[in-house]
Design an enzyme around this catalytic site. Structure first.
Site, mmCIF file in Angstrom:
data_model
loop_
_atom_site.group_PDB
_atom_site.id
_atom_site.type_symbol
_atom_site.label_atom_id
_atom_site.label_comp_id
_atom_site.label_asym_id
_atom_site.label_seq_id
_atom_site.Cartn_x
_atom_site.Cartn_y
_atom_site.Cartn_z
ATOM 1 N N GLY A 17 -1.631 28.499 51.573
ATOM 2 C CA GLY A 17 -1.800 28.979 50.209
ATOM 3 C C GLY A 17 -1.813 27.949 49.061
ATOM 4 O O GLY A 17 -1.432 27.973 48.147
ATOM 5 N N ALA A 18 -2.696 26.973 49.233
ATOM 6 C CA ALA A 18 -3.050 25.684 48.738
ATOM 7 C C ALA A 18 -3.847 25.883 47.534
ATOM 8 O O ALA A 18 -4.137 24.739 46.787
ATOM 9 C CB ALA A 18 -2.684 24.327 49.482
ATOM 10 N N VAL A 69 -4.148 33.602 57.203
ATOM 11 C CA VAL A 69 -2.892 33.497 57.981
ATOM 12 C C VAL A 69 -2.744 34.992 58.727
ATOM 13 O O VAL A 69 -1.937 34.825 59.698
ATOM 14 C CB VAL A 69 -1.709 33.469 57.103
ATOM 15 C CG1 VAL A 69 -1.535 32.106 56.259
ATOM 16 C CG2 VAL A 69 -1.492 34.560 55.907
ATOM 17 N N TYR A 161 6.346 45.414 48.536
ATOM 18 C CA TYR A 161 6.062 43.922 48.194
ATOM 19 C C TYR A 161 7.503 43.525 48.418
ATOM 20 O O TYR A 161 7.846 42.464 49.216
ATOM 21 C CB TYR A 161 5.673 43.642 47.021
ATOM 22 C CG TYR A 161 5.861 42.152 46.603
ATOM 23 C CD1 TYR A 161 4.852 41.214 47.317
ATOM 24 C CD2 TYR A 161 6.449 41.889 45.694
ATOM 25 C CE1 TYR A 161 4.948 39.911 46.721
ATOM 26 C CE2 TYR A 161 6.857 40.479 45.342
ATOM 27 C CZ TYR A 161 5.972 39.579 46.049
ATOM 28 O OH TYR A 161 6.065 38.389 45.836
ATOM 29 N N LYS A 165 9.175 40.526 51.132
ATOM 30 C CA LYS A 165 10.228 39.303 50.634
ATOM 31 C C LYS A 165 11.501 39.698 51.088
ATOM 32 O O LYS A 165 12.218 38.705 51.664
ATOM 33 C CB LYS A 165 10.084 39.512 49.177
ATOM 34 C CG LYS A 165 8.554 38.867 48.633
ATOM 35 C CD LYS A 165 8.234 37.654 49.202
ATOM 36 C CE LYS A 165 6.795 37.054 48.757
ATOM 37 N NZ LYS A 165 6.404 35.697 49.449
ATOM 38 N N GLY A 192 11.339 33.980 39.998
ATOM 39 C CA GLY A 192 10.951 35.349 39.571
ATOM 40 C C GLY A 192 9.818 35.150 38.873
ATOM 41 O O GLY A 192 9.012 34.364 39.441
ATOM 42 N N GLU A 197 -1.901 32.949 39.570
ATOM 43 C CA GLU A 197 -2.921 34.017 39.962
ATOM 44 C C GLU A 197 -2.239 35.355 40.562
ATOM 45 O O GLU A 197 -2.985 36.448 40.666
ATOM 46 C CB GLU A 197 -4.107 33.677 40.681
ATOM 47 C CG GLU A 197 -4.782 32.517 40.090
ATOM 48 C CD GLU A 197 -5.868 31.716 40.915
ATOM 49 O OE1 GLU A 197 -6.441 32.401 42.138
ATOM 50 O OE2 GLU A 197 -6.473 30.684 40.436
HETATM 51 P P1 NDP Z 1 -1.457 32.805 43.881
HETATM 52 O O1 NDP Z 1 -2.062 33.985 44.011
HETATM 53 O O2 NDP Z 1 -1.736 31.989 42.561
HETATM 54 O O3 NDP Z 1 -1.622 31.952 45.115
HETATM 55 C C1 NDP Z 1 -1.768 32.575 46.361
HETATM 56 C C2 NDP Z 1 -2.165 31.646 47.382
HETATM 57 O O4 NDP Z 1 -1.800 32.301 48.918
HETATM 58 C C3 NDP Z 1 -3.580 31.399 47.343
HETATM 59 O O5 NDP Z 1 -3.578 30.023 47.656
HETATM 60 C C4 NDP Z 1 -4.092 32.146 48.289
HETATM 61 O O6 NDP Z 1 -5.372 31.489 48.913
HETATM 62 C C5 NDP Z 1 -2.988 32.257 49.442
HETATM 63 N N1 NDP Z 1 -3.093 33.330 50.283
HETATM 64 C C6 NDP Z 1 -3.264 34.785 50.254
HETATM 65 N N2 NDP Z 1 -3.718 35.326 51.291
HETATM 66 C C7 NDP Z 1 -3.909 34.634 52.188
HETATM 67 C C8 NDP Z 1 -4.133 34.547 53.630
HETATM 68 N N3 NDP Z 1 -4.440 35.802 53.852
HETATM 69 N N4 NDP Z 1 -4.276 33.646 54.344
HETATM 70 C C9 NDP Z 1 -4.284 32.338 53.672
HETATM 71 N N5 NDP Z 1 -3.840 32.069 52.432
HETATM 72 C C10 NDP Z 1 -3.538 33.326 51.724
HETATM 73 O O7 NDP Z 1 0.144 33.341 43.857
HETATM 74 P P2 NDP Z 1 1.502 32.264 43.596
HETATM 75 O O8 NDP Z 1 1.076 31.007 43.891
HETATM 76 O O9 NDP Z 1 2.343 32.877 42.547
HETATM 77 O O10 NDP Z 1 2.252 33.106 45.012
HETATM 78 C C11 NDP Z 1 2.393 32.122 46.131
HETATM 79 C C12 NDP Z 1 3.665 32.687 46.929
HETATM 80 O O11 NDP Z 1 4.797 32.892 46.066
HETATM 81 C C13 NDP Z 1 3.332 34.145 47.507
HETATM 82 O O12 NDP Z 1 4.121 34.259 48.701
HETATM 83 C C14 NDP Z 1 4.062 35.032 46.553
HETATM 84 O O13 NDP Z 1 4.404 36.264 47.064
HETATM 85 C C15 NDP Z 1 5.291 34.293 46.190
HETATM 86 N N6 NDP Z 1 5.970 34.492 44.660
HETATM 87 C C16 NDP Z 1 5.017 34.471 43.460
HETATM 88 C C17 NDP Z 1 5.773 34.695 42.369
HETATM 89 C C18 NDP Z 1 5.110 34.805 41.056
HETATM 90 O O14 NDP Z 1 5.555 35.326 39.892
HETATM 91 N N7 NDP Z 1 3.934 34.136 40.985
HETATM 92 C C19 NDP Z 1 7.158 34.736 42.114
HETATM 93 C C20 NDP Z 1 7.919 34.778 43.629
HETATM 94 C C21 NDP Z 1 7.326 34.558 44.786
HETATM 95 P P3 NDP Z 1 -6.733 32.241 49.270
HETATM 96 O O15 NDP Z 1 -6.981 33.339 48.346
HETATM 97 O O16 NDP Z 1 -7.725 31.057 48.849
HETATM 98 O O17 NDP Z 1 -6.708 32.322 50.642
HETATM 99 C C1 8X3 Z 2 7.076 38.113 42.414
HETATM 100 C C2 8X3 Z 2 8.148 38.265 41.346
HETATM 101 O O1 8X3 Z 2 9.412 40.243 40.049
HETATM 102 O O2 8X3 Z 2 6.975 40.242 40.163
HETATM 103 O O3 8X3 Z 2 7.699 37.668 43.755
HETATM 104 O O4 8X3 Z 2 8.156 40.637 42.273
HETATM 105 S S1 8X3 Z 2 8.013 39.928 40.836
#
Ligand code: NDP
Ligand code: 8X3
Length: 262
Positions: A17-18, A69, A161, A165, A192, A197
């Site tokens: 997810g980079a 993934v 969701y 987690k 949090g 995105e």
């Molecule tokens: P973004 O949407 O900014 O980034 C998500 C990344 O995950 C993208 O690079 C996307 O890449 C990748 N991804 C999604 N689905 C797939 C897949 N099937 N295969 C490969 N890559 C995938 O979100 P965040 O950076 O905020 O989220 C990253 C992680 O952090 C997640 O697990 C999320 O649940 C968790 N999180 C986020 C929070 C928030 O408030 N933002 C808080 C807590 C946890 P691509 O679409 O190119 O595949």
């Molecule tokens: C993302 C944080 O509080 O929107 O994991 O579920 S929340």
């Protein structure tokens, strides 16, 4: 696999997810500290862009590993097919994931539930399993699992969701126990609200609804989270942060916020 770089001589981090958010910020952070990178995501154009950017800024090697993934075979083939030098991973940031929808249980879409379970639980496991096999063989490594405060306490309309987690939380604990004999560190990071995105994806491109999540807040940024992820890898070899929750100052739990108006 796009093997466009020289084999690495330094430490290696593999980040899923980079292409956006936390993963992208982690890529920059680790590269700034001299790590060679394996970067994953589904969007190849973004991986290429990130690789160009990082290689332009830092003297590190970047290997692009585009796969979904959720595709068990693609995950396994991509990781097993890595050149030997790139298999010597020091750190995995197991981060790819998403939320889809935020609806009452009885009104939610099964498609949304399936995509979250397939990505956040099954995809998470496919990557963790393949990488832990490599790390077990080499007898060291550090796996950083991206959890959430949603994996610590549920909230209204968070149902599946949150469940995914909570699964990351349980699996991080299990992995720590099962991988103990191999000297592999397992850290769960639980952020949090962070403005990436994430909400745009959750609300399927509805910018107005996505923006409301962060209204009146100075939320975490992707860089804040990357800072914490990287910090966990800087401790002495005998020290492991097992579980770490992080919120912005205006958030105390999944539902308690101190929002400022105006
Ligand atoms: P973004 O949407 O900014 O980034 C998500 C990344 O995950 C993208 O690079 C996307 O890449 C990748 N991804 C999604 N689905 C797939 C897949 N099937 N295969 C490969 N890559 C995938 O979100 P965040 O950076 O905020 O989220 C990253 C992680 O952090 C997640 O697990 C999320 O649940 C968790 N999180 C986020 C929070 C928030 O408030 N933002 C808080 C807590 C946890 P691509 O679409 O190119 O595949
Ligand atoms: C993302 C944080 O509080 O929107 O994991 O579920 S929340």
């Amino acid at each position: 696999m796009n093997s466009n770089s020289e084999p690495p001589a330094t430490r290696i981090v593999f980040i899923t997810g980079a292409t956006a958010g936390f993963g992208k910020a982690c890529a920059d952070k680790f590269a700034a500290h001299g790590y060679d990178l394996i970067i994953n995501g589904r969007r190849s154009d973004r991986l290429q862009q990130l690789a160009d950017e990082i290689e332009g800024k830092y003297n590190v090697a970047v290997l692009q590993l585009p796969f979904d993934v959720r595709d068990e075979k693609a995950v396994s083939d991509s990781i097993k097919g890595l050149p030997d030098e790139w298999k010597k991973m020091d750190v995995l940031v197991n981060n790819a994931g998403l939320a889809a929808g935020r609806d009452y249980f009885e009104e939610a879409s099964l498609d949304d539930w399936n995509i979250m379970i397939d990505t956040n639980v099954k995809g998470f496991l496919y990557v963790a399993k393949a990488v832990s096999e490599l790390m077990a063989k080499q007898g060291h490594g550090h796996i950083i699992n991206m959890g959430s405060i949603a994996g610590k306490e549920v909230y209204e309309k968070g149902n599946v969701y949150c469940a995914t987690k909570f699964a990351v939380d349980a699996l991080s604990q299990s992995m720590r126990i099962d991988l103990l004999r191999h000297g592999i560190k397992v850290t769960a990071i639980n952020p949090g609200a962070a403005e990436t995105e994430f909400s745009l994806v959750r609300f399927k491109g509805d910018e107005e609804t996505a923006k409301k999540i962060y209204e009146g807040l100075q939320p975490l940024t992707a860089e804040d989270v990357a800072e914490v992820v990287f910090y966990c890898t800087t401790l002495p070899a005998h020290v492991c942060i097992n579980d770490l929750s992080i919120t912005c100052l205006q958030q105390a739990s999944t539902i308690y916020f101190n929002r400022k108006s105006g």
